[in-house]
Design an enzyme around this catalytic site. Structure first.
Site, PDB file in Angstrom:
ATOM      1  N   LYS A   1     -13.431  -4.844   8.294  1.00 56.77           N
ATOM      2  CA  LYS A   1     -12.985  -3.582   7.696  1.00 56.77           C
ATOM      3  C   LYS A   1     -13.613  -3.382   6.320  1.00 56.77           C
ATOM      4  CE  LYS A   1      -8.925  -3.351   5.380  1.00 56.77           C
ATOM      5  NZ  LYS A   1      -9.017  -2.759   4.039  1.00 56.77           N
ATOM      6  N   ASN A   2     -13.492  -4.413   5.471  1.00 56.01           N
ATOM      7  CA  ASN A   2     -13.950  -4.240   4.089  1.00 56.01           C
ATOM      8  C   ASN A   2     -15.465  -4.085   3.990  1.00 56.01           C
ATOM      9  OD1 ASN A   2     -11.338  -4.297   3.240  1.00 56.01           O
ATOM     10  ND2 ASN A   2     -11.417  -6.344   2.332  1.00 56.01           N
TER      11      ASN A   2
ATOM     12  N   ARG B   1      -7.990   3.267  -1.307  1.00 54.24           N
ATOM     13  CA  ARG B   1      -8.672   2.951  -2.552  1.00 54.24           C
ATOM     14  C   ARG B   1     -10.188   2.846  -2.409  1.00 54.24           C
ATOM     15  NH1 ARG B   1      -8.053   0.440  -7.423  1.00 54.24           N
ATOM     16  NH2 ARG B   1      -9.700  -1.071  -7.761  1.00 54.24           N
TER      17      ARG B   1
ATOM     18  N   CYS C   1      -3.124   0.328  -1.229  1.00 56.24           N
ATOM     19  CA  CYS C   1      -1.999  -0.614  -1.178  1.00 56.24           C
ATOM     20  C   CYS C   1      -1.369  -0.781  -2.562  1.00 56.24           C
ATOM     21  CB  CYS C   1      -2.491  -1.990  -0.751  1.00 56.24           C
ATOM     22  SG  CYS C   1      -2.588  -2.230   1.018  1.00 56.24           S
TER      23      CYS C   1
ATOM     24  N   ARG D   1      -4.482  -2.136 -10.201  1.00 51.01           N
ATOM     25  CA  ARG D   1      -5.778  -1.881  -9.587  1.00 51.01           C
ATOM     26  C   ARG D   1      -6.546  -0.725 -10.213  1.00 51.01           C
ATOM     27  NH1 ARG D   1      -5.444  -2.745  -3.177  1.00 51.01           N
ATOM     28  NH2 ARG D   1      -7.505  -3.616  -3.494  1.00 51.01           N
ATOM     29  N   PRO D   2      -6.964  -0.886 -11.450  1.00 54.95           N
ATOM     30  CA  PRO D   2      -7.733   0.173 -12.101  1.00 54.95           C
ATOM     31  C   PRO D   2      -9.164   0.249 -11.553  1.00 54.95           C
ATOM     32  CG  PRO D   2      -7.564  -1.743 -13.530  1.00 54.95           C
ATOM     33  CD  PRO D   2      -6.765  -2.058 -12.301  1.00 54.95           C
ATOM     34  N   VAL D   3      -9.921   1.265 -11.991  1.00 56.81           N
ATOM     35  CA  VAL D   3     -11.326   1.382 -11.559  1.00 56.81           C
ATOM     36  C   VAL D   3     -12.274   1.338 -12.761  1.00 56.81           C
ATOM     37  CG1 VAL D   3     -10.884   2.584  -9.378  1.00 56.81           C
ATOM     38  CG2 VAL D   3     -11.183   3.916 -11.484  1.00 56.81           C
ATOM     39  N   ASP D   4     -11.764   0.814 -13.896  1.00 57.45           N
ATOM     40  CA  ASP D   4     -12.574   0.798 -15.124  1.00 57.45           C
ATOM     41  C   ASP D   4     -13.911   0.069 -14.951  1.00 57.45           C
ATOM     42  OD1 ASP D   4     -10.808  -1.426 -14.801  1.00 57.45           O
ATOM     43  OD2 ASP D   4     -11.308  -2.115 -16.814  1.00 57.45           O
ATOM     44  N   LEU D   5     -13.930  -0.985 -14.145  1.00 60.12           N
ATOM     45  CA  LEU D   5     -15.177  -1.753 -13.987  1.00 60.12           C
ATOM     46  C   LEU D   5     -16.220  -0.954 -13.205  1.00 60.12           C
ATOM     47  CD1 LEU D   5     -13.676  -5.274 -13.186  1.00 60.12           C
ATOM     48  CD2 LEU D   5     -14.495  -4.410 -15.382  1.00 60.12           C
TER      49      LEU D   5
ATOM     50  N   ASP E   1      -6.563 -12.034   0.301  1.00 62.19           N
ATOM     51  CA  ASP E   1      -6.177 -11.311   1.522  1.00 62.19           C
ATOM     52  C   ASP E   1      -5.635 -12.233   2.619  1.00 62.19           C
ATOM     53  OD1 ASP E   1      -6.844  -8.946   0.355  1.00 62.19           O
ATOM     54  OD2 ASP E   1      -8.671  -8.596   1.514  1.00 62.19           O
TER      55      ASP E   1
ATOM     56  N   ILE F   1      -5.539 -12.940  -8.224  1.00 58.28           N
ATOM     57  CA  ILE F   1      -6.358 -11.720  -8.136  1.00 58.28           C
ATOM     58  C   ILE F   1      -5.513 -10.471  -8.418  1.00 58.28           C
ATOM     59  CG2 ILE F   1      -7.958 -10.365  -6.700  1.00 58.28           C
ATOM     60  CD1 ILE F   1      -9.033 -13.169  -7.184  1.00 58.28           C
TER      61      ILE F   1
ATOM     62  N   ARG G   1      -4.058   0.108   9.489  1.00 57.67           N
ATOM     63  CA  ARG G   1      -5.178   0.301   8.568  1.00 57.67           C
ATOM     64  C   ARG G   1      -6.191  -0.824   8.716  1.00 57.67           C
ATOM     65  NH1 ARG G   1      -3.681   0.182   2.753  1.00 57.67           N
ATOM     66  NH2 ARG G   1      -5.937   0.214   2.740  1.00 57.67           N
TER      67      ARG G   1
HETATM   68  C1  UD1 Z   1     -11.485  -5.686  -2.324  1.00 56.98           C
HETATM   69  C2  UD1 Z   1     -10.944  -5.653  -0.915  1.00 56.98           C
HETATM   70  C3  UD1 Z   1      -9.507  -6.159  -0.910  1.00 56.98           C
HETATM   71  C4  UD1 Z   1      -9.419  -7.538  -1.555  1.00 56.98           C
HETATM   72  C5  UD1 Z   1     -10.072  -7.524  -2.942  1.00 56.98           C
HETATM   73  C6  UD1 Z   1     -10.153  -8.898  -3.584  1.00 56.98           C
HETATM   74  C7  UD1 Z   1     -12.120  -3.767   0.058  1.00 56.98           C
HETATM   75  C8  UD1 Z   1     -12.045  -2.400   0.617  1.00 56.98           C
HETATM   76  N1  UD1 Z   1     -10.977  -4.292  -0.426  1.00 56.98           N
HETATM   77  O1  UD1 Z   1     -10.697  -4.792  -3.086  1.00 56.98           O
HETATM   78  O2  UD1 Z   1      -9.066  -6.242   0.456  1.00 56.98           O
HETATM   79  O3  UD1 Z   1      -8.060  -7.907  -1.707  1.00 56.98           O
HETATM   80  O4  UD1 Z   1     -11.414  -7.009  -2.846  1.00 56.98           O
HETATM   81  O5  UD1 Z   1     -10.833  -9.777  -2.764  1.00 56.98           O
HETATM   82  O6  UD1 Z   1     -13.157  -4.396   0.075  1.00 56.98           O
HETATM   83  N2  UD1 Z   1     -10.130  -4.693 -11.240  1.00 56.98           N
HETATM   84  C9  UD1 Z   1     -10.108  -4.130 -12.488  1.00 56.98           C
HETATM   85  N3  UD1 Z   1     -10.901  -3.032 -12.709  1.00 56.98           N
HETATM   86  C10 UD1 Z   1     -11.700  -2.497 -11.744  1.00 56.98           C
HETATM   87  C11 UD1 Z   1     -11.718  -3.093 -10.482  1.00 56.98           C
HETATM   88  C12 UD1 Z   1     -10.920  -4.195 -10.246  1.00 56.98           C
HETATM   89  O7  UD1 Z   1      -9.403  -4.586 -13.382  1.00 56.98           O
HETATM   90  O8  UD1 Z   1     -12.395  -1.505 -12.028  1.00 56.98           O
HETATM   91  C13 UD1 Z   1      -9.287  -5.875 -10.963  1.00 56.98           C
HETATM   92  C14 UD1 Z   1      -8.265  -5.634  -9.860  1.00 56.98           C
HETATM   93  O9  UD1 Z   1      -7.098  -5.021 -10.331  1.00 56.98           O
HETATM   94  C15 UD1 Z   1      -8.045  -7.044  -9.349  1.00 56.98           C
HETATM   95  C16 UD1 Z   1      -9.426  -7.692  -9.511  1.00 56.98           C
HETATM   96  O10 UD1 Z   1     -10.123  -6.891 -10.450  1.00 56.98           O
HETATM   97  O11 UD1 Z   1      -7.125  -7.704 -10.170  1.00 56.98           O
HETATM   98  C17 UD1 Z   1     -10.238  -7.796  -8.242  1.00 56.98           C
HETATM   99  O12 UD1 Z   1     -10.285  -6.537  -7.599  1.00 56.98           O
HETATM  100  P1  UD1 Z   1     -11.513  -6.069  -6.710  1.00 56.98           P
HETATM  101  O13 UD1 Z   1     -12.354  -7.260  -6.358  1.00 56.98           O
HETATM  102  O14 UD1 Z   1     -12.171  -4.926  -7.373  1.00 56.98           O
HETATM  103  O15 UD1 Z   1     -10.788  -5.547  -5.402  1.00 56.98           O
HETATM  104  P2  UD1 Z   1     -11.204  -4.310  -4.516  1.00 56.98           P
HETATM  105  O16 UD1 Z   1     -12.679  -4.163  -4.500  1.00 56.98           O
HETATM  106  O17 UD1 Z   1     -10.374  -3.137  -4.873  1.00 56.98           O
END
Ligand code: UD1
Length: 422
Positions: A22-23, A94, A118, A123-127, A308, A330, A400
């Site tokens: 899926k991912n 997301r 979820c 779970r921000p998107v700042d990165l 996961d 995580i 999902r």
């Molecule tokens: C992906 C997977 C999800 C898995 C996760 C960690 C998909 C669709 N989903 O989610 O199933 O649980 O990897 O292996 O592939 N973070 C920030 N800022 C950001 C982005 C992330 O602070 O801009 C933090 C998150 O809150 C979290 C950590 O970084 O604590 C890791 O998240 P991330 O690896 O980005 O997870 P996803 O890509 O959302």
């Protein structure tokens, strides 16, 4: 709303085919936006998240055709007419944020709603945003939307991620394939889904080195062309189904399973007393005689133990001999399955990011509620081990991410059925 009825106690035996990830599929699909030529994915999983991504891409003007009962996705983005990913679709999932990098790289502008998904932490998107800024993107947050522009096109840059993010690595990797010059991503995620994305992008003509390590280098190219790419095996579905015979007893072969996808997880299974063997067709899992042993688990980015699989591993450890400590590093809010497992007789104490699980002889069936995707399947696993009936409600989470879970588990002897809601 549908629910799932599980009656515990059966030993399992037979084979379970594992679907495409899926991912991986959710990041490979937006890669279609990087080219005007067709991109075809084979070995795609049949899941509601894939339908949501299909809807999103179609809303932008991409053609997405599902063939062979959903196993093949034929996509073409020669006519992208809309550059706004709307809140109504993005809030459902997301991973929708993954259209941002490709759209920006392709046409120099994009508007994407801030995502939902979820409820397992902030779970921000700042990165994602910082990474794209390093490639020259100009970003503005307005009314819940990210407005992104790159008037002269994206330019290669150095991206230093302060923490490992799978999605941010994917977004920047895709965007960098069409940026002018060289991009270096430091502290990149090393997950198999990243390697799969890089493989697909290389088939499309991208120049990428170092995927699977912490430093990825991308040499931007003028254009990408069409390709056909098979989606990598789903290591989370694999690990989840490996736990079924571990919990219930018996022996099950996971078709398409690969040790390298789940090595850290297999080490913990071994310590718990579960036998894992490679076969011609995948992996065979059996429970050794006696009770499962307690093990401690810390979730980490790949190649560490995957977050996961934490909820599912907890279901196994609920009946282990001794006390296990699970540390979630995580996501800060990922023990929502614990109170539900406690309803089934588990002994679990949660303190912040740590859960202490003291094994009991047997869990007892109970009505429980799925709170997120992986939590929902951990309750099914617990139900398989429990005495009596467990009814898991809110199973839309399950749809999902798990293809035909009821069919797959019942084919190896589990007593499980889906109950249609009113
Ligand atoms: C992906 C997977 C999800 C898995 C996760 C960690 C998909 C669709 N989903 O989610 O199933 O649980 O990897 O292996 O592939 N973070 C920030 N800022 C950001 C982005 C992330 O602070 O801009 C933090 C998150 O809150 C979290 C950590 O970084 O604590 C890791 O998240 P991330 O690896 O980005 O997870 P996803 O890509 O959302």
């Amino acid at each position: 709303m549908d629910s799932i009825l599980v009656t515990g106690g059966n030993e399992l035996s037979g084979q379970i085919p594992i679907a495409g990830a899926k991912n991986a599929c959710l990041t490979l699909m937006p890669a279609t936006l990087l080219s005007d030529e067709p991109l075809t994915l084979t070995n795609a999983p049949r899941l509601s998240d894939i339908k949501t991504m299909t809807e999103l891409l179609q809303s932008l003007g991409a053609e997405v055709t599902s063939l062979q009962d959903g196993k093949v996705l034929a996509m073409s983005s020669h006519n992208i007419s809309n550059h706004t990913a709307d809140y109504d679709i993005v809030r459902k999932m997301r991973a929708s944020i993954l259209v941002l990098g490709p759209m920006l790289a392709r046409d120099g502008h994009a508007v994407v709603s801030l995502p939902g998904g979820c409820a397992i932490g902030a779970r921000p998107v700042d990165l994602h945003l910082k990474g794209l800024e390093a490639l020259g993107a100009e970003l503005e947050l307005k009314d819940g939307y990210i407005h992104a522009k790159a008037p002269g096109g994206l330019k290669g840059g150095i991206v230093n991620f302060p923490l490992v993010s799978v999605g941010a690595t994917e977004n920047v990797l895709m965007a960098a394939t069409l940026a002018k010059g060289t991009t270096v991503i430091n502290n990149a995620a090393r997950e198999p889904e990243i390697v799969d994305l890089a493989d697909c992008l290389r088939r499309m003509g991208a120049q990428i080195d170092g995927d699977g390590t912490s430093t990825i280098t991308i040499q931007g190219v003028e254009r990408l062309h069409g390709a056909t790419h098979p989606v990598v095996t789903d290591r989370i579905e694999l690990g989840t189904n490996m736990l079924a015979p571990a919990i219930c007893g018996g022996e099950v072969e996971l078709l398409g399973g690969r040790i390298d996808l789940v090595a850290a997880f297999c080490e913990k299974l071994d310590a718990a007393g579960i036998l894992v063997e490679e076969t011609d067709k995948g992996l065979k899992v059996a429970r050794r005689n006696g009770r499962i042993r307690a093990v401690d688990v810390i979730t980490e980015p790949f190649p560490g133990f995957p977050t996961d699989l934490q909820a599912q591993m907890m279901a196994l450890l609920c009946t282990a001999e001794g006390t296990s400590v699970l540390e979630e590093r995580i996501f800060e809010n990922r023990f929502m399955h614990a109170p539900e497992l406690i309803r089934m007789g588990a002994q679990i104490e949660v303190h912040g990011g740590m859960a202490t699980v003291t094994g009991v002889d047997r869990l007892k069936g109970a009505p429980v509620m799925a709170t997120d995707l992986r939590a929902s399947v951990s309750l099914i696993l617990a139900g398989l081990a429990a005495e009596g009936e467990t009814v898991v409600s809110r199973v839309y989470h399950l749809d999902r991410g798990y293809e035909h879970v009821v069919g797959k588990l019942s084919s190896v002897g589990a007593k499980i059925e889906r109950i249609k809601g009113q």
